[in-house]
Structure formats: C-alpha cells, structure tokens
Scaffold this motif. Structure first.
Motif, PDB file in Angstrom:
ATOM      1  N   MET A   8       0.875  -1.162   0.000  1.00 30.56           N
ATOM      2  CA  MET A   8       0.000   0.000   0.000  1.00 30.56           C
ATOM      3  C   MET A   8       0.910   1.209   0.000  1.00 30.56           C
ATOM      4  O   MET A   8       1.755   1.357   0.868  1.00 30.56           O
ATOM      5  N   TRP A   9       0.762   2.076  -0.963  1.00 32.94           N
ATOM      6  CA  TRP A   9       1.643   3.220  -1.084  1.00 32.94           C
ATOM      7  C   TRP A   9       1.129   4.388  -0.270  1.00 32.94           C
ATOM      8  O   TRP A   9       1.275   5.516  -0.634  1.00 32.94           O
ATOM      9  N   SER A  10       0.524   4.105   0.834  1.00 36.15           N
ATOM     10  CA  SER A  10       0.012   5.144   1.702  1.00 36.15           C
ATOM     11  C   SER A  10       0.958   5.343   2.872  1.00 36.15           C
ATOM     12  O   SER A  10       1.345   4.393   3.516  1.00 36.15           O
ATOM     13  N   PRO A  11       1.339   6.559   3.171  1.00 35.20           N
ATOM     14  CA  PRO A  11       2.211   6.765   4.304  1.00 35.20           C
ATOM     15  C   PRO A  11       1.511   6.622   5.644  1.00 35.20           C
ATOM     16  O   PRO A  11       2.156   6.647   6.664  1.00 35.20           O
ATOM     17  N   LEU A  12       0.222   6.504   5.637  1.00 27.99           N
ATOM     18  CA  LEU A  12      -0.503   6.350   6.878  1.00 27.99           C
ATOM     19  C   LEU A  12      -1.027   4.936   6.963  1.00 27.99           C
ATOM     20  O   LEU A  12      -1.851   4.525   6.161  1.00 27.99           O
TER      21      LEU A  12
ATOM     22  N   GLN B  29     -12.761 -18.603  15.568  1.00 27.59           N
ATOM     23  CA  GLN B  29     -12.158 -19.860  15.158  1.00 27.59           C
ATOM     24  C   GLN B  29     -10.669 -19.905  15.478  1.00 27.59           C
ATOM     25  O   GLN B  29      -9.965 -20.793  15.034  1.00 27.59           O
ATOM     26  N   ASN B  30     -10.158 -18.946  16.240  1.00 30.64           N
ATOM     27  CA  ASN B  30      -8.760 -18.853  16.626  1.00 30.64           C
ATOM     28  C   ASN B  30      -7.859 -18.730  15.393  1.00 30.64           C
ATOM     29  O   ASN B  30      -6.777 -19.274  15.341  1.00 30.64           O
ATOM     30  N   VAL B  31      -8.341 -18.016  14.390  1.00 35.40           N
ATOM     31  CA  VAL B  31      -7.580 -17.741  13.188  1.00 35.40           C
ATOM     32  C   VAL B  31      -7.032 -16.324  13.305  1.00 35.40           C
ATOM     33  O   VAL B  31      -7.787 -15.389  13.551  1.00 35.40           O
ATOM     34  N   ARG B  32      -5.750 -16.189  13.125  1.00 28.54           N
ATOM     35  CA  ARG B  32      -5.121 -14.881  13.275  1.00 28.54           C
ATOM     36  C   ARG B  32      -5.308 -14.054  12.008  1.00 28.54           C
ATOM     37  O   ARG B  32      -5.178 -14.560  10.912  1.00 28.54           O
ATOM     38  N   LYS B  33      -5.597 -12.773  12.189  1.00 29.80           N
ATOM     39  CA  LYS B  33      -5.836 -11.880  11.057  1.00 29.80           C
ATOM     40  C   LYS B  33      -5.214 -10.524  11.357  1.00 29.80           C
ATOM     41  O   LYS B  33      -5.298 -10.038  12.468  1.00 29.80           O
ATOM     42  N   GLU B  34      -4.567  -9.925  10.347  1.00 30.22           N
ATOM     43  CA  GLU B  34      -4.009  -8.579  10.447  1.00 30.22           C
ATOM     44  C   GLU B  34      -4.831  -7.648   9.576  1.00 30.22           C
ATOM     45  O   GLU B  34      -5.234  -8.037   8.492  1.00 30.22           O
ATOM     46  N   ALA B  35      -5.034  -6.433  10.059  1.00 28.50           N
ATOM     47  CA  ALA B  35      -5.733  -5.427   9.254  1.00 28.50           C
ATOM     48  C   ALA B  35      -4.826  -4.215   9.097  1.00 28.50           C
ATOM     49  O   ALA B  35      -4.251  -3.735  10.065  1.00 28.50           O
ATOM     50  N   HIS B  36      -4.686  -3.756   7.853  1.00 28.09           N
ATOM     51  CA  HIS B  36      -3.883  -2.580   7.547  1.00 28.09           C
ATOM     52  C   HIS B  36      -4.832  -1.493   7.050  1.00 28.09           C
ATOM     53  O   HIS B  36      -5.454  -1.651   6.016  1.00 28.09           O
ATOM     54  N   HIS B  37      -4.937  -0.416   7.818  1.00 25.21           N
ATOM     55  CA  HIS B  37      -5.812   0.687   7.467  1.00 25.21           C
ATOM     56  C   HIS B  37      -4.959   1.812   6.897  1.00 25.21           C
ATOM     57  O   HIS B  37      -4.152   2.394   7.608  1.00 25.21           O
ATOM     58  N   GLY B  38      -5.146   2.117   5.627  1.00 27.82           N
ATOM     59  CA  GLY B  38      -4.389   3.179   4.985  1.00 27.82           C
ATOM     60  C   GLY B  38      -5.281   4.360   4.665  1.00 27.82           C
ATOM     61  O   GLY B  38      -6.420   4.447   5.115  1.00 27.82           O
ATOM     62  N   LEU B  39      -4.759   5.283   3.877  1.00 27.16           N
ATOM     63  CA  LEU B  39      -5.543   6.451   3.487  1.00 27.16           C
ATOM     64  C   LEU B  39      -6.650   6.092   2.507  1.00 27.16           C
ATOM     65  O   LEU B  39      -7.751   6.619   2.582  1.00 27.16           O
TER      66      LEU B  39
END
Length: 179
Positions: free
Chosen positions: A12-16, A26-36
């Motif tokens: 993601m070419w967002s600086p934020l 279900q004990n499944v790991r998930k990452e969320a990346h919030h950009g501009l």
C-alpha cells in the motif's frame, strides 16, 4: 457458487498505515492494515484482501490527511522541477541570479514538502496510539508510518542542505553549486 474475494499482493503506497491483529472465534489470526485509501486484511494463510476505505471517507480527519499528502506530492514535484531547471547542467535559464533564486525556492519547497508529510503522519500516529489504549485488539504502527517519517525528514534535510550550500556558495561563485 460462492465468489472468492479479490486477492492483491502489493504494497500500500500510503504513508498512513495502522496495523492491527485480531483473533476471531475460530482462533484464526488476522491482520488489518488501514491506509488512506485502502483497508487490507491479511489472514494467517497469507491471503490478503483489499478494499476501499469507505468508513474513512466520512471522516474529516482522513480528508485532511489525504489533502495534505496530495499537496505535498504536488509541491515536491514542482520543487524538483525548479531544482532541475535551475541547475548548472540545464541551459534553460541563463541568468545566474535567477538560477540561484530557483534553487533556493526549490530548497524551501522541499522543506515544506517534508513538513507537509510529517504533519499527517504524526497526527495519525497519535490517533493510533490513543485508539490502542481503548481497543481490545492489538494495534501497532505500520511500517509505512516509519517510512513516511524517514521520507519527510530526508526531504527537510535535503532542503536545508541546499539552502546552506546556496548561501555558502553565493559569496564565491555567484550562488550556484558547482560539482
């Protein structure tokens, strides 16, 4: 037949960027990346699903972040053009005083560009840190925050060095930096 979500494997070419990790039922790991402009979710399997940031469209803060970043990109491009056309290796401008003023204007523009990048980064980092206190989900600053800080500081440093070299060189060589 169930339609699969669109998968995108790119930066993601967002600086934020906000990076949060959560575990669902279900004990499944998930990452969320919030950009501009995007929100991307990366599952434990490595699949990354991105979509438009609809919630942030309503926020006036995100609109201000976007505006500052767009203005800094435009100002940075204009400053680099001034620097290019004001340098010694381009015959576009013949007057040495005008070249000096063009390089000085480019240096000031680069410093302002760096400042316009750092302002929304600091603002977003503060929002993320304050939100992390109240959220159950683990929230971390993303790598793009640090990359944005580095880019902003480098722009300000380059502008400062150009100003210093122009002022120092103005007494001996007419103000133009010679290689």
């Amino acid at each position: 037949m169930k339609q699969q979500p669109r998968v995108q494997n790119h930066f993601m070419w967002s600086p934020l960027c906000l990076k949060s990790q959560q575990k669902n039922l279900q004990n499944v790991r998930k990452e969320a990346h919030h950009g501009l402009w995007k929100i991307c979710a990366k599952h434990r399997t490595g699949q990354q699903v991105c979509g438009p940031s609809i919630d942030s469209l309503k926020s006036s803060e995100h609109q201000a972040f976007r505006a500052l970043i767009v203005i800094s990109c435009i100002l940075g491009i204009l400053s680099l053009l001034l620097l290019f056309y004001g340098s010694d290796f381009t015959p576009c401008v013949q007057n040495q005083d005008t070249k000096t003023k063009m390089i000085l204007a480019a240096a000031v523009g680069l410093m302002l560009t760096g400042l316009l990048v750092i302002i929304p980064l600091s603002w977003q980092a503060n929002i993320i840190r304050n939100a992390a206190v109240y959220m159950v989900v683990g929230v971390k600053l993303g790598a793009s925050i640090y990359i944005g800080y580095l880019a902003g500081l480098m722009l300000m440093l380059i502008g400062g060095v150009l100003c210093y070299l122009i002022r120092r060189g103005s007494s001996s060589s007419g103000g133009i930096i010679r290689a």
